[in-house]
Design a protein around this motif. Structure first.
Motif, mmCIF file in Angstrom:
data_model
loop_
_atom_site.group_PDB
_atom_site.id
_atom_site.type_symbol
_atom_site.label_atom_id
_atom_site.label_comp_id
_atom_site.label_asym_id
_atom_site.label_seq_id
_atom_site.Cartn_x
_atom_site.Cartn_y
_atom_site.Cartn_z
ATOM 1 N N THR A 1 32.983 -32.302 1.293
ATOM 2 C CA THR A 1 31.884 -32.419 0.328
ATOM 3 C C THR A 1 32.287 -33.334 -0.826
ATOM 4 O O THR A 1 31.518 -34.203 -1.234
ATOM 5 C CB THR A 1 31.484 -31.025 -0.209
ATOM 6 O OG1 THR A 1 31.080 -30.215 0.897
ATOM 7 C CG2 THR A 1 30.357 -31.113 -1.214
ATOM 8 N N CYS A 2 33.493 -33.120 -1.335
ATOM 9 C CA CYS A 2 33.957 -33.942 -2.468
ATOM 10 C C CYS A 2 34.136 -35.404 -2.092
ATOM 11 O O CYS A 2 33.894 -36.292 -2.905
ATOM 12 C CB CYS A 2 35.275 -33.383 -3.009
ATOM 13 S SG CYS A 2 35.115 -31.771 -3.792
ATOM 14 N N VAL A 3 34.531 -35.656 -0.860
ATOM 15 C CA VAL A 3 34.754 -37.035 -0.412
ATOM 16 C C VAL A 3 33.439 -37.736 -0.106
ATOM 17 O O VAL A 3 33.253 -38.908 -0.439
ATOM 18 C CB VAL A 3 35.698 -37.059 0.814
ATOM 19 C CG1 VAL A 3 35.748 -38.423 1.459
ATOM 20 C CG2 VAL A 3 37.093 -36.608 0.405
ATOM 21 N N THR A 4 32.500 -37.023 0.523
ATOM 22 C CA THR A 4 31.252 -37.671 0.932
ATOM 23 C C THR A 4 30.205 -37.735 -0.173
ATOM 24 O O THR A 4 29.306 -38.581 -0.112
ATOM 25 C CB THR A 4 30.642 -36.964 2.155
ATOM 26 O OG1 THR A 4 30.365 -35.605 1.831
ATOM 27 C CG2 THR A 4 31.557 -37.052 3.357
ATOM 28 N N MET A 5 30.287 -36.876 -1.171
ATOM 29 C CA MET A 5 29.265 -36.847 -2.227
ATOM 30 C C MET A 5 29.097 -38.192 -2.932
ATOM 31 O O MET A 5 27.969 -38.671 -3.058
ATOM 32 C CB MET A 5 29.562 -35.729 -3.241
ATOM 33 C CG MET A 5 28.519 -35.578 -4.335
ATOM 34 S SD MET A 5 28.734 -36.614 -5.807
ATOM 35 C CE MET A 5 30.226 -35.983 -6.493
ATOM 36 N N PRO A 6 30.166 -38.838 -3.387
ATOM 37 C CA PRO A 6 29.953 -40.129 -4.075
ATOM 38 C C PRO A 6 29.316 -41.191 -3.172
ATOM 39 O O PRO A 6 28.413 -41.911 -3.600
ATOM 40 C CB PRO A 6 31.363 -40.552 -4.507
ATOM 41 C CG PRO A 6 32.166 -39.302 -4.500
ATOM 42 C CD PRO A 6 31.572 -38.428 -3.435
ATOM 43 N N ALA A 7 29.763 -41.269 -1.923
ATOM 44 C CA ALA A 7 29.205 -42.280 -1.016
ATOM 45 C C ALA A 7 27.749 -41.971 -0.680
ATOM 46 O O ALA A 7 26.905 -42.876 -0.660
ATOM 47 C CB ALA A 7 30.041 -42.351 0.255
ATOM 48 N N SER A 8 27.437 -40.711 -0.431
ATOM 49 C CA SER A 8 26.059 -40.333 -0.103
ATOM 50 C C SER A 8 25.122 -40.559 -1.284
ATOM 51 O O SER A 8 23.999 -41.046 -1.116
ATOM 52 C CB SER A 8 26.007 -38.864 0.326
ATOM 53 O OG SER A 8 26.823 -38.651 1.445
ATOM 54 N N THR A 9 25.589 -40.222 -2.464
ATOM 55 C CA THR A 9 24.784 -40.428 -3.666
ATOM 56 C C THR A 9 24.562 -41.918 -3.906
ATOM 57 O O THR A 9 23.442 -42.350 -4.200
ATOM 58 C CB THR A 9 25.459 -39.768 -4.886
ATOM 59 O OG1 THR A 9 25.627 -38.369 -4.608
ATOM 60 C CG2 THR A 9 24.639 -39.948 -6.144
ATOM 61 N N ALA A 10 25.622 -42.698 -3.735
ATOM 62 C CA ALA A 10 25.503 -44.153 -3.907
ATOM 63 C C ALA A 10 24.525 -44.737 -2.892
ATOM 64 O O ALA A 10 23.758 -45.647 -3.226
ATOM 65 C CB ALA A 10 26.876 -44.809 -3.779
ATOM 66 N N LEU A 11 24.534 -44.235 -1.676
ATOM 67 C CA LEU A 11 23.608 -44.721 -0.655
ATOM 68 C C LEU A 11 22.155 -44.440 -1.052
ATOM 69 O O LEU A 11 21.295 -45.317 -0.917
ATOM 70 C CB LEU A 11 23.918 -44.079 0.701
ATOM 71 C CG LEU A 11 23.020 -44.493 1.858
ATOM 72 C CD1 LEU A 11 23.113 -46.000 2.113
ATOM 73 C CD2 LEU A 11 23.391 -43.722 3.113
ATOM 74 N N LEU A 12 21.877 -43.256 -1.556
ATOM 75 C CA LEU A 12 20.514 -42.955 -2.014
ATOM 76 C C LEU A 12 20.098 -43.884 -3.153
ATOM 77 O O LEU A 12 18.967 -44.380 -3.182
ATOM 78 C CB LEU A 12 20.413 -41.499 -2.471
ATOM 79 C CG LEU A 12 20.457 -40.452 -1.369
ATOM 80 C CD1 LEU A 12 20.498 -39.051 -1.972
ATOM 81 C CD2 LEU A 12 19.269 -40.595 -0.439
ATOM 82 N N LEU A 13 21.005 -44.135 -4.084
ATOM 83 C CA LEU A 13 20.695 -45.032 -5.199
ATOM 84 C C LEU A 13 20.454 -46.457 -4.699
ATOM 85 O O LEU A 13 19.561 -47.150 -5.203
ATOM 86 C CB LEU A 13 21.816 -44.993 -6.240
ATOM 87 C CG LEU A 13 21.998 -43.658 -6.946
ATOM 88 C CD1 LEU A 13 23.246 -43.685 -7.819
ATOM 89 C CD2 LEU A 13 20.777 -43.279 -7.756
ATOM 90 N N LEU A 14 21.220 -46.876 -3.703
ATOM 91 C CA LEU A 14 21.031 -48.206 -3.122
ATOM 92 C C LEU A 14 19.668 -48.305 -2.445
ATOM 93 O O LEU A 14 18.972 -49.317 -2.583
ATOM 94 C CB LEU A 14 22.151 -48.512 -2.130
ATOM 95 C CG LEU A 14 22.058 -49.864 -1.420
ATOM 96 C CD1 LEU A 14 22.155 -51.014 -2.425
ATOM 97 C CD2 LEU A 14 23.146 -49.984 -0.360
#
Length: 185
Positions: free
Chosen positions: A5-18
């Motif tokens: 969860t901690c590893v994927t959260m930043p990438a997943s959040t960044a993808l939504l923002l993108l």
């Protein structure tokens, strides 16, 4: 689980923002309702979360609900409880709120379902995403999801939702650790 969860959260959040940025229109911060709210309003919603958490605990005890097997397996599989807590209390609430009360809420609210539909639909879909729980826990999650949606609607901000979700998960983590006899970890 928490490490993932901690590893994927930043990438997943960044993808939504993108995705929001590539669509054009409002900025990602505006679309996701990442706007300041007075601390007093956030604390009011957190207070409501504390009350809801206490009610959920009392109801669970009254009907003699055991700790869900999923929670037991999470704690049994945890190698380092602080990482578990960071995943449960920080990373999961941030990502889930960005996805459900940020990304999805805005799109549903702009649809024919309107803001009320966004409150209800995001609560139902968010609770369904927690398929690891039984009907009783899912019912409590729907109730909490409705409160999260109301906070998002009333404050026009995602920040109270993140704070509320973090507090709710913290209460659940404390309750689970106490019930499992892990208070002295």
């Amino acid at each position: 689980m928490s490490l993932a969860t901690c590893v994927t959260m930043p990438a997943s959040t960044a993808l939504l923002l993108l995705i929001v940025k590539l669509r054009g229109g409002p900025s990602p911060a505006d679309y996701m309702a990442a706007v300041d709210v007075p601390l007093s309003r956030i604390l009011g919603w957190v207070g409501m979360t504390l009350i809801l958490g206490m009610v959920a605990s009392v109801v669970s005890a009254a009907v003699d609900r055991p700790i869900p097997e999923f929670i037991i397996s999470v704690y049994e599989g945890a190698y380092f409880y602080p990482v578990l807590w960071v995943g449960l209390v920080a990373c999961a609430p941030v990502y889930e709120e960005v996805l459900f009360r940020g990304f999805m809420f805005r799109g549903i609210a702009a649809s024919p379902l309107g803001p009320a539909g966004a409150v209800v639909l995001t609560a139902v879909v968010w609770s369904a995403a927690h398929f690891q729980y039984e009907h009783f826990e899912l019912g409590m999650l729907i109730a909490f999801g409705l409160v999260l949606g109301m906070a998002r609607l009333r404050t026009r901000s995602l920040l109270p939702c993140i704070a509320m979700h973090a507090v709710f998960n913290l209460l659940a983590a404390i309750e689970a650790m106490a019930a499992l006899g892990l208070a002295g970890w």
